[in-house]
Motif scaffolding. Sequence first.
Motif, PDB file in Angstrom:
ATOM      1  N   ARG A 456       0.833  -1.206   0.000  1.00  0.00           N
ATOM      2  CA  ARG A 456       0.000   0.000   0.000  1.00  0.00           C
ATOM      3  C   ARG A 456       0.869   1.258   0.000  1.00  0.00           C
ATOM      4  O   ARG A 456       0.549   2.256  -0.667  1.00  0.00           O
ATOM      5  CB  ARG A 456      -0.902  -0.001   1.242  1.00  0.00           C
ATOM      6  CG  ARG A 456      -2.045  -1.015   1.223  1.00  0.00           C
ATOM      7  CD  ARG A 456      -3.154  -0.590   0.247  1.00  0.00           C
ATOM      8  NE  ARG A 456      -3.704   0.720   0.544  1.00  0.00           N
ATOM      9  CZ  ARG A 456      -4.688   0.939   1.413  1.00  0.00           C
ATOM     10  NH1 ARG A 456      -5.251  -0.073   2.044  1.00  0.00           N
ATOM     11  NH2 ARG A 456      -5.133   2.154   1.634  1.00  0.00           N
ATOM     12  N   SER A 457       1.967   1.207   0.752  1.00  0.00           N
ATOM     13  CA  SER A 457       2.873   2.351   0.798  1.00  0.00           C
ATOM     14  C   SER A 457       3.511   2.590  -0.561  1.00  0.00           C
ATOM     15  O   SER A 457       3.604   3.736  -1.032  1.00  0.00           O
ATOM     16  CB  SER A 457       3.960   2.104   1.856  1.00  0.00           C
ATOM     17  OG  SER A 457       4.857   3.186   1.911  1.00  0.00           O
ATOM     18  N   ALA A 460       0.962   4.045  -2.872  1.00  0.00           N
ATOM     19  CA  ALA A 460       0.728   5.463  -2.576  1.00  0.00           C
ATOM     20  C   ALA A 460       1.850   6.321  -3.150  1.00  0.00           C
ATOM     21  O   ALA A 460       1.611   7.422  -3.658  1.00  0.00           O
ATOM     22  CB  ALA A 460       0.624   5.666  -1.061  1.00  0.00           C
ATOM     23  N   LEU A 461       3.083   5.811  -3.094  1.00  0.00           N
ATOM     24  CA  LEU A 461       4.211   6.553  -3.639  1.00  0.00           C
ATOM     25  C   LEU A 461       4.106   6.669  -5.149  1.00  0.00           C
ATOM     26  O   LEU A 461       4.381   7.726  -5.735  1.00  0.00           O
ATOM     27  CB  LEU A 461       5.517   5.841  -3.247  1.00  0.00           C
ATOM     28  CG  LEU A 461       6.817   6.628  -3.383  1.00  0.00           C
ATOM     29  CD1 LEU A 461       6.804   7.844  -2.470  1.00  0.00           C
ATOM     30  CD2 LEU A 461       8.006   5.736  -3.059  1.00  0.00           C
ATOM     31  N   ASP A 463       1.445   6.748  -6.805  1.00  0.00           N
ATOM     32  CA  ASP A 463       0.304   7.601  -7.137  1.00  0.00           C
ATOM     33  C   ASP A 463       0.543   9.079  -6.831  1.00  0.00           C
ATOM     34  O   ASP A 463      -0.351   9.905  -7.043  1.00  0.00           O
ATOM     35  CB  ASP A 463      -0.937   7.129  -6.381  1.00  0.00           C
ATOM     36  CG  ASP A 463      -1.452   5.799  -6.904  1.00  0.00           C
ATOM     37  OD1 ASP A 463      -1.117   5.444  -8.047  1.00  0.00           O
ATOM     38  OD2 ASP A 463      -2.173   5.106  -6.153  1.00  0.00           O
ATOM     39  N   VAL A 464       1.728   9.411  -6.321  1.00  0.00           N
ATOM     40  CA  VAL A 464       2.015  10.812  -6.005  1.00  0.00           C
ATOM     41  C   VAL A 464       1.942  11.656  -7.274  1.00  0.00           C
ATOM     42  O   VAL A 464       2.500  11.295  -8.317  1.00  0.00           O
ATOM     43  CB  VAL A 464       3.421  10.938  -5.369  1.00  0.00           C
ATOM     44  CG1 VAL A 464       3.850  12.402  -5.316  1.00  0.00           C
ATOM     45  CG2 VAL A 464       3.418  10.351  -3.969  1.00  0.00           C
ATOM     46  N   GLN A 628       8.344  12.332  -1.270  1.00  0.00           N
ATOM     47  CA  GLN A 628       7.706  12.189   0.034  1.00  0.00           C
ATOM     48  C   GLN A 628       7.683  13.472   0.848  1.00  0.00           C
ATOM     49  O   GLN A 628       6.980  13.544   1.856  1.00  0.00           O
ATOM     50  CB  GLN A 628       8.406  11.077   0.838  1.00  0.00           C
ATOM     51  CG  GLN A 628       8.386   9.735   0.128  1.00  0.00           C
ATOM     52  CD  GLN A 628       9.060   8.645   0.932  1.00  0.00           C
ATOM     53  OE1 GLN A 628       9.173   8.737   2.157  1.00  0.00           O
ATOM     54  NE2 GLN A 628       9.521   7.605   0.273  1.00  0.00           N
ATOM     55  N   TRP A 780       4.748   5.100   3.919  1.00  0.00           N
ATOM     56  CA  TRP A 780       4.413   6.462   3.501  1.00  0.00           C
ATOM     57  C   TRP A 780       3.034   6.432   2.881  1.00  0.00           C
ATOM     58  O   TRP A 780       2.710   5.580   2.050  1.00  0.00           O
ATOM     59  CB  TRP A 780       5.434   6.977   2.490  1.00  0.00           C
ATOM     60  CG  TRP A 780       5.208   8.418   2.152  1.00  0.00           C
ATOM     61  CD1 TRP A 780       5.645   9.503   2.848  1.00  0.00           C
ATOM     62  CD2 TRP A 780       4.462   8.925   1.044  1.00  0.00           C
ATOM     63  NE1 TRP A 780       5.222  10.661   2.251  1.00  0.00           N
ATOM     64  CE2 TRP A 780       4.491  10.334   1.128  1.00  0.00           C
ATOM     65  CE3 TRP A 780       3.778   8.329  -0.009  1.00  0.00           C
ATOM     66  CZ2 TRP A 780       3.869  11.151   0.206  1.00  0.00           C
ATOM     67  CZ3 TRP A 780       3.142   9.142  -0.937  1.00  0.00           C
ATOM     68  CH2 TRP A 780       3.203  10.548  -0.827  1.00  0.00           C
ATOM     69  N   GLY A 781       2.184   7.336   3.329  1.00  0.00           N
ATOM     70  CA  GLY A 781       0.847   7.424   2.766  1.00  0.00           C
ATOM     71  C   GLY A 781      -0.112   6.387   3.290  1.00  0.00           C
ATOM     72  O   GLY A 781      -1.231   6.261   2.787  1.00  0.00           O
ATOM     73  N   VAL A 782       0.283   5.615   4.291  1.00  0.00           N
ATOM     74  CA  VAL A 782      -0.582   4.595   4.882  1.00  0.00           C
ATOM     75  C   VAL A 782      -0.178   4.425   6.344  1.00  0.00           C
ATOM     76  O   VAL A 782       1.002   4.499   6.684  1.00  0.00           O
ATOM     77  CB  VAL A 782      -0.464   3.253   4.117  1.00  0.00           C
ATOM     78  CG1 VAL A 782       0.954   2.714   4.176  1.00  0.00           C
ATOM     79  CG2 VAL A 782      -1.442   2.229   4.653  1.00  0.00           C
ATOM     80  N   SER A 783      -1.158   4.233   7.222  1.00  0.00           N
ATOM     81  CA  SER A 783      -0.874   4.075   8.644  1.00  0.00           C
ATOM     82  C   SER A 783      -0.446   2.654   8.940  1.00  0.00           C
ATOM     83  O   SER A 783      -0.756   1.714   8.192  1.00  0.00           O
ATOM     84  CB  SER A 783      -2.100   4.429   9.484  1.00  0.00           C
ATOM     85  OG  SER A 783      -3.138   3.493   9.247  1.00  0.00           O
ATOM     86  N   ASP A 786      -3.418   0.203   9.154  1.00  0.00           N
ATOM     87  CA  ASP A 786      -4.374   0.444   8.077  1.00  0.00           C
ATOM     88  C   ASP A 786      -5.476  -0.619   8.061  1.00  0.00           C
ATOM     89  O   ASP A 786      -5.199  -1.807   7.819  1.00  0.00           O
ATOM     90  CB  ASP A 786      -3.631   0.437   6.743  1.00  0.00           C
ATOM     91  CG  ASP A 786      -4.568   0.676   5.577  1.00  0.00           C
ATOM     92  OD1 ASP A 786      -5.313   1.660   5.616  1.00  0.00           O
ATOM     93  OD2 ASP A 786      -4.562  -0.140   4.642  1.00  0.00           O
TER      94      ASP A 786
END
Length: 824
Positions: A456-457, A460-461, A463-464, A628, A780-783, A786
């Motif tokens: 997921r991280s 998310a990277l 998709d920046v 980031q 990054w971009g995910v807890s 999650d």
Amino acid sequence: MRQVELGGPWSRSGTMWPDIRYAARSLAKNPGFAAAAVMTLALGIGASTALFSVLENVLMEPFPYTDPHRLVSVMIHDTEQQQPGGRAFYVGPEYLDYAEQNHVFDRVIASSPDDVLYTTAEGTERFEGLLVTPGTFEFFGMPALHGRVMVAADYEPSAPPVFVLRYKTWIKRFSGDTGVLNKSFVLDGVARTLVGVMPPRFAWGDADLWIPQKPDRAVDPSSGALPRYWYLLGHLKPRISEREAVADFEVVARRLSQVYPKDYPKRFTVQVQALAEQVVGQFRSTLLTVLGAVGLLLLIGCANVANLLLARGTTREKELAIRSALGASRWRLVRQLLIESLMLALSGAVLGSLLAWAGLKALVAAVPPRTIPAEAVIRLNGTVLLFTLATAVGTALIFGLMPALQAVRRDLNEPLRDTGKGTIGGSRRGRLRNAIVVLEVAMSLALLVGAGLLMRSFAALRDVELGFAADHVLVARLPLPPERYKTARDLAGFYRPLLQRLAALPGVVAATETSTLPPYGGFRSEVEVPGKTHDEKWTTTFQLCSEAYFDVLRVRFLKGRPFTEAEVEGARKLAVVNQTFAEKYLRGENPLGHSFRLAELATFPDKVEDPVFEIIGVVADLKNQGLQEPVHPEAWIPYTMTGAGERGILVRTAQEPLALLDSARREIWATDRNVALTLTGTLEGFISEFSYAGPRFGFLLMSLFAAVGLVLVTIGVYSVLSYATARQTHDIGIRMAIGAEKAHVLKMVLISGARLVGLGILLGLAASFSLSRFIASQLWGVSAGDPATVASVVAVVLATGVVACWVPARRATRVDPVVALRHE
């Protein structure tokens, strides 16, 4: 009468050879069991061996130098910056001050990277050069492989120019020819003599060659270049800790901040960092995370083999009982079973080492570039093989001891009185097998959660929003001969015709000069906006570019316009700024027509007089501090303002960019044959290399290990339920004979398996939360907790568990009651 223990405690011959032969025969009688156990262990041990090879050669012993663990650098850390690290480069006088005024180093050297242009009759190529200070080679304690290293006399200004070559460069460029020693080569327009070739593992600064230079007190900004900065490296004195070094350098740094105020933030601290830590950096946590995943995979494999041994132990109860009746002690039986386990583990270690050897090349190829020391050589060595042996012995104890103890714990005379053939399963042993399956499911879920979070991280990277189009853009940095390109006029004389040549190439949409590679920063400067007051220091990133820059990257304008060709040619003091610049420094006012001053340009060697620029355009934010970090204020000005700084080109193409590389090279050399190309490639490729490679490495390895772990868990659940169902054949037959429906039998077996999987999921969720916190720094971009990831993983494990339970359950419904009642 004294009983004679079969074979004696160490056998009559005083060796364990009879036990080993017996174990080999026993395993040979069950080739399917042995093969399954060995393959399962080989996967875990092989993965562990391969990863330990990376850890041992990268984190533990990466350098071949003398006393490498005491080599440290000194950094000035701006306390307003959240990320660790800081400035580790110093101007010549500043470096000399640190070298002379500290009390914690017994040796200090410095180095400074430099483009070295090698000119031949065929053209010009670039080498990664490193200027080094006196004593560098003695500092590292490595003599030359061929020839000699530089000596003190070579650093004197009047000395004949010399250099030393790296082994890899010598092999690649000169085919290992020793005849090149003591010959002259034209480097940066100077004839230098090659005096030595270093050993294969000497790679200081990841340079191709080393050139002697002695910093002095006079700052010598070479024409057309920024002031030279030196990277300081020191060797700590004996019994001096890093904490003591920090305290000592704090005193010196506070004093020097008054001498060089421009290079020190208002609030700073000094950080001392070991050389290996500075090179490896954040990649250390990725390696440790993957090591943890491998450990879980190995434990899952051990659990699977332990269950196989428990099931096999049930069928050997009568054999063990007979041996006990003939005089074998319980310890002797346990030892015999442990020898079998050790043979399985050693066989798995041998096969695992072969797998590690075969997979190590692929693993090294997947390691992100510039994340491991250039000196590190990743291979299977004695230390790694010793680790493999220790792992094999450890796994043998993990998966073999408990089944062995279980096999001899019960009354060994009972099987002799029983008429069944291994049908007394023992509820205690069944509970142990179930507990092992629960642990397998828990460990697999924790692995899958870790892999899911990293996936997921990484997603998310990817998709920046970059703020520009990176596709179909060819990149090349062009180091220019410093003696020929000193001023803005000189620079424009090269780039103006070159950009026209490039734009005329078939397949080229637009071409631009650039001072940096987006999205990785640029020059930094303090900003002064007339009429605006502020307490904190205002800074901006700025780029030097041509008018086609915004077309090449397809940057979206919010207000105003880009430069025109005439404005760039005329070196007009105009600027385009990003949205963050306008919002932060102009506070909602219309930015068009406003002016600002870039103080840094007044300090350049080819300085800009009165560097005040009028804003003519505002663009949407482009990422400029990596992917980031938040966008920093940024400005673009005509490249014709100054000749200082490194430059390159960006070329947008209508086809595959690399297909135009040779054509672009011809046009560059047609403009000036003395210009070299470096860092050639595509913009997408560089972003992938610098920003995606690290997260992708951790995600792929974690996913691979998690997938293997899930397969092993599926096999484990299936084997336990299949064994339990087979043991209950008689009971199932009775149930069906008295009227039990097939659906009832199916439900009974499914519930039994689902109970194990459910308990494993609950335990795995608790374990996964701990693992998530451990890898939180890599996300990054995910807890770390999650919910979507956790829910998806639970669903996957549940589905896998259902599949593993379904086959034994279906088999149970096909039991013939008549055959089952005759089973005993």
